[in-house]
Write a protein that holds these residues in place. Structure first.
Motif, PDB file in Angstrom:
ATOM      1  N   ASP A   1     -57.041  29.200 -19.636  1.00 26.76           N
ATOM      2  CA  ASP A   1     -56.368  28.111 -20.335  1.00 26.76           C
ATOM      3  C   ASP A   1     -55.661  28.697 -21.560  1.00 26.76           C
ATOM      4  O   ASP A   1     -55.424  29.905 -21.635  1.00 26.76           O
ATOM      5  CB  ASP A   1     -57.347  26.994 -20.692  1.00 26.76           C
ATOM      6  N   ASN A   2     -55.336  27.846 -22.531  1.00 28.28           N
ATOM      7  CA  ASN A   2     -54.571  28.293 -23.689  1.00 28.28           C
ATOM      8  C   ASN A   2     -55.429  28.392 -24.943  1.00 28.28           C
ATOM      9  O   ASN A   2     -54.953  28.158 -26.061  1.00 28.28           O
ATOM     10  CB  ASN A   2     -53.396  27.341 -23.927  1.00 28.28           C
ATOM     11  N   GLY A   3     -56.711  28.738 -24.767  1.00 24.52           N
ATOM     12  CA  GLY A   3     -57.601  28.915 -25.901  1.00 24.52           C
ATOM     13  C   GLY A   3     -57.155  30.061 -26.796  1.00 24.52           C
ATOM     14  O   GLY A   3     -56.426  30.963 -26.357  1.00 24.52           O
ATOM     15  N   PRO A   4     -57.575  30.061 -28.074  1.00 21.35           N
ATOM     16  CA  PRO A   4     -57.115  31.101 -29.015  1.00 21.35           C
ATOM     17  C   PRO A   4     -57.467  32.509 -28.588  1.00 21.35           C
ATOM     18  O   PRO A   4     -56.720  33.446 -28.878  1.00 21.35           O
ATOM     19  CB  PRO A   4     -57.817  30.712 -30.328  1.00 21.35           C
ATOM     20  N   GLN A   5     -58.584  32.687 -27.892  1.00 24.69           N
ATOM     21  CA  GLN A   5     -58.957  34.034 -27.445  1.00 24.69           C
ATOM     22  C   GLN A   5     -57.989  34.547 -26.390  1.00 24.69           C
ATOM     23  O   GLN A   5     -57.699  35.744 -26.336  1.00 24.69           O
ATOM     24  CB  GLN A   5     -60.383  34.031 -26.867  1.00 24.69           C
TER      25      GLN A   5
ATOM     26  N   ASP B   1     -62.961  31.351 -18.754  1.00 25.54           N
ATOM     27  CA  ASP B   1     -62.998  30.298 -19.776  1.00 25.54           C
ATOM     28  C   ASP B   1     -64.223  30.542 -20.650  1.00 25.54           C
ATOM     29  O   ASP B   1     -65.047  31.418 -20.364  1.00 25.54           O
ATOM     30  CB  ASP B   1     -63.052  28.912 -19.133  1.00 25.54           C
ATOM     31  N   ILE B   2     -64.343  29.734 -21.703  1.00 29.90           N
ATOM     32  CA  ILE B   2     -65.445  29.884 -22.661  1.00 29.90           C
ATOM     33  C   ILE B   2     -66.244  28.591 -22.709  1.00 29.90           C
ATOM     34  O   ILE B   2     -65.684  27.492 -22.768  1.00 29.90           O
ATOM     35  CB  ILE B   2     -64.902  30.241 -24.056  1.00 29.90           C
ATOM     36  N   LYS B   3     -67.544  28.732 -22.679  1.00 25.10           N
ATOM     37  CA  LYS B   3     -68.481  27.608 -22.764  1.00 25.10           C
ATOM     38  C   LYS B   3     -69.264  27.720 -24.061  1.00 25.10           C
ATOM     39  O   LYS B   3     -69.662  28.818 -24.463  1.00 25.10           O
ATOM     40  CB  LYS B   3     -69.445  27.637 -21.559  1.00 25.10           C
TER      41      LYS B   3
ATOM     42  N   PHE C   1     -71.594  31.378 -27.735  1.00 24.28           N
ATOM     43  CA  PHE C   1     -70.457  31.345 -26.823  1.00 24.28           C
ATOM     44  C   PHE C   1     -70.759  32.147 -25.562  1.00 24.28           C
ATOM     45  O   PHE C   1     -71.381  33.204 -25.623  1.00 24.28           O
ATOM     46  CB  PHE C   1     -69.215  31.928 -27.505  1.00 24.28           C
ATOM     47  N   VAL C   2     -70.303  31.610 -24.431  1.00 22.94           N
ATOM     48  CA  VAL C   2     -70.420  32.310 -23.151  1.00 22.94           C
ATOM     49  C   VAL C   2     -69.032  32.354 -22.536  1.00 22.94           C
ATOM     50  O   VAL C   2     -68.449  31.318 -22.229  1.00 22.94           O
ATOM     51  CB  VAL C   2     -71.397  31.598 -22.199  1.00 22.94           C
ATOM     52  N   CYS C   3     -68.492  33.555 -22.382  1.00 24.79           N
ATOM     53  CA  CYS C   3     -67.199  33.751 -21.725  1.00 24.79           C
ATOM     54  C   CYS C   3     -67.460  34.394 -20.366  1.00 24.79           C
ATOM     55  O   CYS C   3     -68.075  35.467 -20.298  1.00 24.79           O
ATOM     56  CB  CYS C   3     -66.286  34.641 -22.567  1.00 24.79           C
ATOM     57  N   SER C   4     -67.008  33.752 -19.296  1.00 24.38           N
ATOM     58  CA  SER C   4     -67.310  34.218 -17.941  1.00 24.38           C
ATOM     59  C   SER C   4     -66.028  34.456 -17.149  1.00 24.38           C
ATOM     60  O   SER C   4     -65.028  33.760 -17.338  1.00 24.38           O
ATOM     61  CB  SER C   4     -68.159  33.181 -17.195  1.00 24.38           C
ATOM     62  N   PHE C   5     -66.095  35.432 -16.235  1.00 22.91           N
ATOM     63  CA  PHE C   5     -65.026  35.686 -15.270  1.00 22.91           C
ATOM     64  C   PHE C   5     -65.581  35.408 -13.881  1.00 22.91           C
ATOM     65  O   PHE C   5     -66.578  35.999 -13.477  1.00 22.91           O
ATOM     66  CB  PHE C   5     -64.546  37.140 -15.350  1.00 22.91           C
ATOM     67  N   ILE C   6     -64.940  34.497 -13.142  1.00 18.94           N
ATOM     68  CA  ILE C   6     -65.402  34.131 -11.811  1.00 18.94           C
ATOM     69  C   ILE C   6     -64.341  34.511 -10.778  1.00 18.94           C
ATOM     70  O   ILE C   6     -63.140  34.371 -11.022  1.00 18.94           O
ATOM     71  CB  ILE C   6     -65.710  32.615 -11.730  1.00 18.94           C
TER      72      ILE C   6
END
Length: 284
Positions: free
Chosen positions: A184-188, A119-121, A133-138
Motif C-alpha cells: 500500500d502507500n504507507g510511509p515505510q 503490509d504492516i500490522k 509492529f509486524v511487517c510480513s511478506f506473503i
C-alpha cells in the motif's frame, strides 16, 4: 518588583533554571469508542487522504477529516506534528520524489515467487502501553509468510532488510525474473530507503491505489488471521512476551495451519509439493 522575577539563591550561588521538557508523546490516539490507534496507522490515513479527496487540505482540515471519518479524538497540533514527520505540509507538498510510483495492475499468478504482498500490522502491549509492529511478506500463490519483522518501530530500512532476507530464503537473488513486490502507500513503503532497496535487489515495486485494500487482499487476510488467532488470545504485558507469541504463531501458520485455498495443506507442505499438485490460478 514581583517575587517571581527573582532567582532563588543559596549560599551566594544562583541555581540553574530547570525547564520541563513536557510529557512525552504516547504514540497513539484514542477513538470515541475507546480503541487505541497507533500514530503509524494515523500516518497511513493521512497519506490516503492527501492522495484522495483531501489533496488540497492543510493540517487543520485533515484534523477535521480524521475526526469525522475515523472518529478519532485528536487535536490539530498532533496532526501538524505527524504531517511534518511525513513531510506533507502544504509548502513541501510540491517536492518531487525521485522514485516514480508504479501502480499495481491486474495479474495472473501461476506459481510461487511471482508476486509477494507486504503490509504492516500493529499490536498493543497493555503492560507497557505502547504499540509494536509486524511487517510480513506473503507469497500470493502458496500463502507462505516468507519473512517478517517484529519490533517496537518499523522504518523503511527495516522493511528493506526484511525483503532482503525473504529473497535469500527463496533463493531469488540470482534469478533473472524476481518477484514483484506489492504494497500500500504507507510511509515505510514510499520511503527512499525501501525504494533504494528495491532498485538494489532489482525487484519491481508496485503500490495499490488509495482505498483499494482488495488489491492487497492476501496480506490483509493474513493479518486478520494474525489478529483473530494470536493478538486477540493474549493481553501482552511485555514486548518480550509479544515477540515470543508472534514468532511462535508465524512458525505454526507456515508449517502446520491448514489453508483452504491450497487444498487444506499448510503453506510449507504446499510449497514443497506444488510441482505435483494443481490449483486454480490466482487473479489479483
Amino acid at each position: 518588583m514581583p517575587r517571581s522575577t527573582y532567582y532563588y539563591q543559596e549560599n551566594g550561588r544562583v541555581e540553574e533554571k530547570k525547564v520541563s521538557e513536557g510529557r512525552p508523546a504516547p504514540g497513539y490516539s484514542i477513538k470515541k469508542d475507546g480503541k487505541k490507534i497507533s500514530d503509524e496507522q494515523i500516518k497511513e490515513w493521512l497519506l490516503e487522504e492527501i492522495a484522495g479527496d483531501g489533496f488540497g487540505y492543510g493540517y487543520r482540515k485533515l484534523t477535521k477529516q480524521l475526526r469525522r471519518k475515523y472518529h478519532l479524538i485528536i487535536n490539530k497540533k498532533k496532526v501538524y506534528r505527524l504531517c511534518k514527520e511525513l513531510d506533507i505540509l502544504r509548502p513541501q507538498r510540491q517536492k518531487r520524489i525521485s522514485y516514480p510510483r508504479k501502480l499495481a495492475r491486474n495479474r495472473v499468478i501461476t506459481a510461487s515467487n511471482q508476486l509477494w504482498e507486504t503490509d504492516i500490522k500493529y499490536g498493543f502491549i497493555e503492560g507497557e502501553q505502547r504499540f509494536f509492529f509486524v511487517c510480513s511478506f506473503i507469497d500470493v500463490f502458496d500463502r507462505s509468510i516468507i519473512d517478517y519483522h517484529i519490533g517496537l518501530s518499523c522504518s523503511g530500512q527495516d522493511v528493506k532488510q526484511t525483503l532482503q532476507r525473504a529473497l535469500l530464503k527463496r533463493k531469488q537473488v540470482d534469478k533473472k525474473e524476481r518477484p514483484v513486490i506489492r504494497s500500500d502507500n504507507g510511509p515505510q513503503f514510499i520511503s527512499h530507503a525501501f525504494e533504494r532497496g528495491c532498485q538494489e535487489f532489482q525487484t519491481e515495486h508496485e503500490r495499490i491505489p488509495p482505498k483499494t485494500p482488495n488489491m492487497n487482499a492476501h496480506i490483509e487476510l493474513f493479518h486478520r488471521i494474525l489478529e483473530d488467532d494470536c493478538f486477540s488470545r493474549f493481553q501482552f504485558e511485555t514486548y518480550e512476551e509479544a515477540y515470543k507469541e508472534v514468532a511462535w504463531f508465524m512458525k505454526f501458520y507456515n508449517e502446520r495451519r491448514m489453508h483452504s485455498s491450497i487444498l487444506d495443506l499448510s503453506p510449507k507442505e504446499f510449497y514443497e509439493k506444488q510441482g505435483t499438485l494443481v490449483i486454480k490460478e490466482v487473479r489479483v
